[in-house]
Design a protein around this motif. Structure first.
Motif, PDB file in Angstrom:
ATOM      1  N   UNK B  28       0.222 -11.005  14.556  1.00 51.58           N
ATOM      2  CA  UNK B  28       0.657 -11.829  15.700  1.00 51.58           C
ATOM      3  C   UNK B  28      -0.009 -13.208  15.648  1.00 51.58           C
ATOM      4  N   UNK B  29       0.653 -14.209  16.241  1.00 53.95           N
ATOM      5  CA  UNK B  29       0.103 -15.568  16.154  1.00 53.95           C
ATOM      6  C   UNK B  29      -1.236 -15.720  16.870  1.00 53.95           C
ATOM      7  N   UNK B  30      -2.027 -16.656  16.316  1.00 54.95           N
ATOM      8  CA  UNK B  30      -3.332 -17.003  16.876  1.00 54.95           C
ATOM      9  C   UNK B  30      -4.285 -15.800  16.965  1.00 54.95           C
ATOM     10  N   UNK B  31      -4.215 -14.949  15.958  1.00 53.74           N
ATOM     11  CA  UNK B  31      -5.094 -13.785  15.889  1.00 53.74           C
ATOM     12  C   UNK B  31      -5.753 -13.744  14.507  1.00 53.74           C
ATOM     13  N   UNK B  32      -6.869 -13.053  14.410  1.00 54.30           N
ATOM     14  CA  UNK B  32      -7.470 -12.794  13.095  1.00 54.30           C
ATOM     15  C   UNK B  32      -7.358 -11.293  12.841  1.00 54.30           C
ATOM     16  N   UNK B  33      -6.571 -10.941  11.845  1.00 56.46           N
ATOM     17  CA  UNK B  33      -6.379  -9.526  11.502  1.00 56.46           C
ATOM     18  C   UNK B  33      -7.162  -9.215  10.229  1.00 56.46           C
ATOM     19  N   UNK B  34      -7.936  -8.147  10.270  1.00 58.87           N
ATOM     20  CA  UNK B  34      -8.676  -7.721   9.075  1.00 58.87           C
ATOM     21  C   UNK B  34      -8.030  -6.462   8.515  1.00 58.87           C
ATOM     22  N   UNK B  35      -7.656  -6.547   7.250  1.00 58.03           N
ATOM     23  CA  UNK B  35      -7.134  -5.361   6.568  1.00 58.03           C
ATOM     24  C   UNK B  35      -8.303  -4.752   5.805  1.00 58.03           C
ATOM     25  N   UNK B  36      -8.683  -3.545   6.193  1.00 56.23           N
ATOM     26  CA  UNK B  36      -9.859  -2.921   5.576  1.00 56.23           C
ATOM     27  C   UNK B  36      -9.473  -1.600   4.928  1.00 56.23           C
ATOM     28  N   UNK B  37     -10.247  -1.225   3.935  1.00 54.65           N
ATOM     29  CA  UNK B  37      -9.972   0.037   3.252  1.00 54.65           C
ATOM     30  C   UNK B  37     -10.803   0.134   1.994  1.00 54.65           C
ATOM     31  N   UNK B  38     -10.966   1.342   1.461  1.00 54.15           N
ATOM     32  CA  UNK B  38     -11.757   1.484   0.234  1.00 54.15           C
ATOM     33  C   UNK B  38     -11.042   0.865  -0.966  1.00 54.15           C
ATOM     34  N   UNK B  39     -11.751   0.792  -2.099  1.00 59.18           N
ATOM     35  CA  UNK B  39     -11.131   0.269  -3.327  1.00 59.18           C
ATOM     36  C   UNK B  39      -9.909   1.103  -3.691  1.00 59.18           C
ATOM     37  N   UNK B  40      -8.855   0.452  -4.106  1.00 56.14           N
ATOM     38  CA  UNK B  40      -7.652   1.165  -4.536  1.00 56.14           C
ATOM     39  C   UNK B  40      -6.791   1.646  -3.382  1.00 56.14           C
ATOM     40  N   UNK B  41      -7.101   1.194  -2.166  1.00 55.55           N
ATOM     41  CA  UNK B  41      -6.333   1.655  -0.995  1.00 55.55           C
ATOM     42  C   UNK B  41      -4.942   1.020  -0.941  1.00 55.55           C
ATOM     43  N   UNK B  42      -4.788  -0.122  -1.615  1.00 51.97           N
ATOM     44  CA  UNK B  42      -3.492  -0.810  -1.618  1.00 51.97           C
ATOM     45  C   UNK B  42      -3.518  -2.132  -0.876  1.00 51.97           C
ATOM     46  N   UNK B  43      -4.724  -2.600  -0.520  1.00 50.50           N
ATOM     47  CA  UNK B  43      -4.839  -3.844   0.266  1.00 50.50           C
ATOM     48  C   UNK B  43      -4.300  -5.047  -0.509  1.00 50.50           C
ATOM     49  N   UNK B  44      -4.745  -5.152  -1.770  1.00 49.28           N
ATOM     50  CA  UNK B  44      -4.294  -6.305  -2.567  1.00 49.28           C
ATOM     51  C   UNK B  44      -2.802  -6.208  -2.868  1.00 49.28           C
ATOM     52  N   UNK B  45      -2.305  -4.987  -3.103  1.00 52.62           N
ATOM     53  CA  UNK B  45      -0.858  -4.821  -3.347  1.00 52.62           C
ATOM     54  C   UNK B  45      -0.067  -5.296  -2.136  1.00 52.62           C
ATOM     55  N   UNK B  46      -0.574  -4.979  -0.936  1.00 49.68           N
ATOM     56  CA  UNK B  46       0.132  -5.388   0.280  1.00 49.68           C
ATOM     57  C   UNK B  46       0.098  -6.908   0.432  1.00 49.68           C
ATOM     58  N   UNK B 202      -8.300  -8.060  15.327  1.00 47.96           N
ATOM     59  CA  UNK B 202      -7.631  -6.779  15.098  1.00 47.96           C
ATOM     60  C   UNK B 202      -8.005  -6.222  13.734  1.00 47.96           C
ATOM     61  N   UNK B 203      -7.817  -4.932  13.572  1.00 47.62           N
ATOM     62  CA  UNK B 203      -8.032  -4.324  12.257  1.00 47.62           C
ATOM     63  C   UNK B 203      -6.844  -3.448  11.895  1.00 47.62           C
ATOM     64  N   UNK B 204      -6.680  -3.254  10.600  1.00 53.12           N
ATOM     65  CA  UNK B 204      -5.732  -2.261  10.092  1.00 53.12           C
ATOM     66  C   UNK B 204      -6.474  -1.527   8.983  1.00 53.12           C
ATOM     67  N   UNK B 205      -6.613  -0.209   9.154  1.00 56.51           N
ATOM     68  CA  UNK B 205      -7.326   0.570   8.123  1.00 56.51           C
ATOM     69  C   UNK B 205      -6.299   1.120   7.145  1.00 56.51           C
ATOM     70  N   UNK B 206      -6.564   0.882   5.889  1.00 57.05           N
ATOM     71  CA  UNK B 206      -5.634   1.310   4.849  1.00 57.05           C
ATOM     72  C   UNK B 206      -6.323   2.311   3.920  1.00 57.05           C
ATOM     73  N   UNK B 207      -5.602   3.362   3.556  1.00 57.95           N
ATOM     74  CA  UNK B 207      -6.144   4.343   2.609  1.00 57.95           C
ATOM     75  C   UNK B 207      -4.977   5.005   1.874  1.00 57.95           C
ATOM     76  N   UNK B 208      -5.135   5.185   0.586  1.00 60.06           N
ATOM     77  CA  UNK B 208      -4.087   5.808  -0.243  1.00 60.06           C
ATOM     78  C   UNK B 208      -2.709   5.170  -0.024  1.00 60.06           C
ATOM     79  N   UNK B 209      -2.675   3.856   0.112  1.00 56.93           N
ATOM     80  CA  UNK B 209      -1.397   3.148   0.246  1.00 56.93           C
ATOM     81  C   UNK B 209      -0.783   3.195   1.624  1.00 56.93           C
ATOM     82  N   UNK B 210      -1.489   3.795   2.599  1.00 55.59           N
ATOM     83  CA  UNK B 210      -0.931   3.907   3.959  1.00 55.59           C
ATOM     84  C   UNK B 210      -1.809   3.171   4.974  1.00 55.59           C
ATOM     85  N   UNK B 211      -1.181   2.650   5.997  1.00 49.96           N
ATOM     86  CA  UNK B 211      -1.958   2.134   7.135  1.00 49.96           C
ATOM     87  C   UNK B 211      -2.227   3.355   8.017  1.00 49.96           C
TER      88      UNK B 211
END
Lengths: 267, 237
Positions: B28-46, B202-211
């Motif tokens: 959403x606009x004017x927000x800072x969203x952090x995408x977090x997750x372990x290595x290989x979770x799919x963060x960079x792919x996303x 905000x945060x979004x936790x990612x693991x095994x390719x899923x949020x």
């Protein structure tokens, strides 16, 4: 935006070690031969002899330039995208609001223009220096025509090497280009000697392979040979009209192929 | 409120391996969203899928209403990769200027912005230095300056704290909060949970390719997100 990327291409390729090496080699050849011819003229040779030696040296110089400018096109073409891919800088470049084909276009045109600038300087400056030292008169019409004959084949050479560089490292790309160039030259010789009808008679795998190389790759060495034959008034069986059409089709085809492959590439 | 980035049912495969599994996420606009997750979770792919650097098999991604990977979708965004790198013969000034020019800046406006941003990041004394002579931290700051000069509405930062010392991390957080205050949106992909929970919204936790969860950092007391994240990922193993 694209002009900024074009400037970046020039800045990148102007540092190409092969370009710098060949540039220095050109200067060295021009200086050495000029000094030798001049000293010969001052000591032993009459003006007629000087003209003869100077004309011969000039011819060899042009042959050398026309020969290694294709190598340079392969070298620079094999580096222009590959270096961005290897360093991952390409990720940053295509994350700008430009399409991938615009990136490819700018890199290909930039590399081609650098090669043309080098070719122009070697050809014309070298020619003028020789002419000035030896007094040999250069037939400007033929001189320019021979230059123009190689302009678009060099773009085709850049595109072919760019294509291979999407799959191979720089060295293998260069070796593959030289190898393919040799096969195309051989197959083109066969096709022009035998004719298509005779090639299709007793059709074999090798003949089929020859036809694939003949029709699907640009005839860069044939164009270079045609340029040289014009320069030195030698006979040629080069079919200018059909070769021109083939060259245009090849430039479009290889541009399209690079675009398709690069668009599908995960960066 | 219209989303800047809308990711709907995105799946991505590398051969038989599922890198992204039915991912849904909104920025959403004017927000800072952090995408977090372990290595290989799919963060960079996303992240790469949003930027058009990687393709995806199913679903859709829109940026400001424009489908990715159309170049127009990247008009108002800028991206900093995890390890910023540019041609080593470029100077710091030349690199930042290149980025500015790619976003349409020129002349005195460009020079003035370079001066301001490099002063903020403490690299104004390095302007004429070549990138090949910079330390890892200085190079990372140059990358951050290159992104900030775009004045893009949304910036995507992949591990922005990587290679920075504690002082530089604090300064970068202040700079990002200042950037957000100009009505900007920030997407951060980071491992350093302790840092991001202090200033992200905000945060979004990612693991095994899923949020596996999205939420607001305001629901956590100081430092408690790290434990929560650890348990969440362990339970999802």
């Amino acid at each position: 935006m694209l002009s900024v990327l074009m400037t970046n291409t020039f800045l990148k390729e102007i540092r190409n070690k092969s370009l710098i090496f060949l540039g220095l080699l050109n200067i060295a050849i021009v200086i050495v031969i000029s000094v030798i011819i001049k000293s010969l003229g001052e000591s032993t040779l009459a003006q007629d002899g000087l003209n003869f030696v100077g004309g011969g040296a000039l011819g060899i110089y042009f042959l050398c330039i026309n020969f290694w400018i294709v190598f340079l096109a392969y070298l620079i073409g094999s580096n222009t995208i590959a270096s961005d891919l290897n360093s991952k800088i390409v990720n940053q470049l295509v994350s700008f609001p430009i399409s991938r084909w615009q990136y490819i276009l700018v890199r290909a045109l930039g590399a081609w223009l650098i090669i043309l600038a080098f070719y122009f300087l070697s050809y014309f400056v070298g020619g003028l220096v020789f002419s000035g030292v030896t007094g040999v008169e250069v037939e400007m019409g033929k001189f320019v025509y021979a230059f123009l004959c190689n302009v678009f084949p060099l773009l085709a050479a850049v595109l072919v090497s760019m294509f291979f560089s999407l799959y191979l490292n720089r060295t293998f790309t260069f070796v593959t280009c030289i190898f393919v160039s040799f096969i195309v030259r051989t197959s083109t010789g066969f096709v022009s000697k035998m004719g298509l009808e005779r090639m299709l008679e007793d059709f074999s795998f090798l003949k089929g392979l020859g036809l694939v190389f003949h029709y699907l790759f640009p005839h860069i060495s044939s164009w270079s040979g045609y340029a040289n034959s014009n320069l030195f008034n030698s006979e040629t069986n080069f079919a200018l009209a059909s070769e021109s059409v083939h060259l245009v089709v090849m430039i479009l085809l290889w541009s399209l192929l690079i675009n398709i492959i690069f668009n599908r590439k995960e960066l | 409120m219209e989303s800047i980035v809308k990711i709907s049912n995105v799946s991505k495969f590398y051969g038989g391996f599922c890198a992204l599994k039915n991912v849904n996420l909104e920025l959403k606009p004017n927000r800072i969203l952090a995408l977090v997750g372990p290595n290989g979770a799919g963060k960079t792919s996303l992240l790469k899928s949003i930027l058009g650097l990687a393709s995806f098999k199913e679903g859709s991604i829109t940026v400001n209403g424009i489908s990715s990977p159309a170049p127009e979708s990247r008009k108002s965004l800028a991206y900093l990769p995890e390890k910023f790198f540019f041609y080593d013969y470029y100077t710091v000034k030349g690199t930042i200027a290149f980025y500015g020019q790619m976003y349409g800046l020129s002349g005195s406006e460009l020079n003035s912005k370079i001066s301001t941003i490099t002063a903020e990041l403490g690299i104004d004394s390095l302007l004429e230095k070549k990138l090949s002579t910079l330390s890892k931290g200085q190079l990372q700051r140059t990358g951050i300056a290159s992104v900030l000069i775009s004045d893009a509405d949304t910036i995507f930062l992949d591990e922005p704290f990587s290679g920075l010392d504690p002082v530089a991390i604090k300064e970068l957080k202040d700079i990002l909060l200042n950037y957000k205050s100009k009505n900007k949106t920030i997407f951060i992909n980071s491992h350093i949970l302790g840092e991001i929970e202090k200033f992200c919204d905000e945060y979004a936790i990612m693991n095994h390719g899923e949020i596996i969860e999205t939420g607001e950092f305001s629901n956590f007391k100081d430092g408690s997100f790290e434990d929560y994240f650890y348990k969440k990922v362990k339970n999802n193993a």
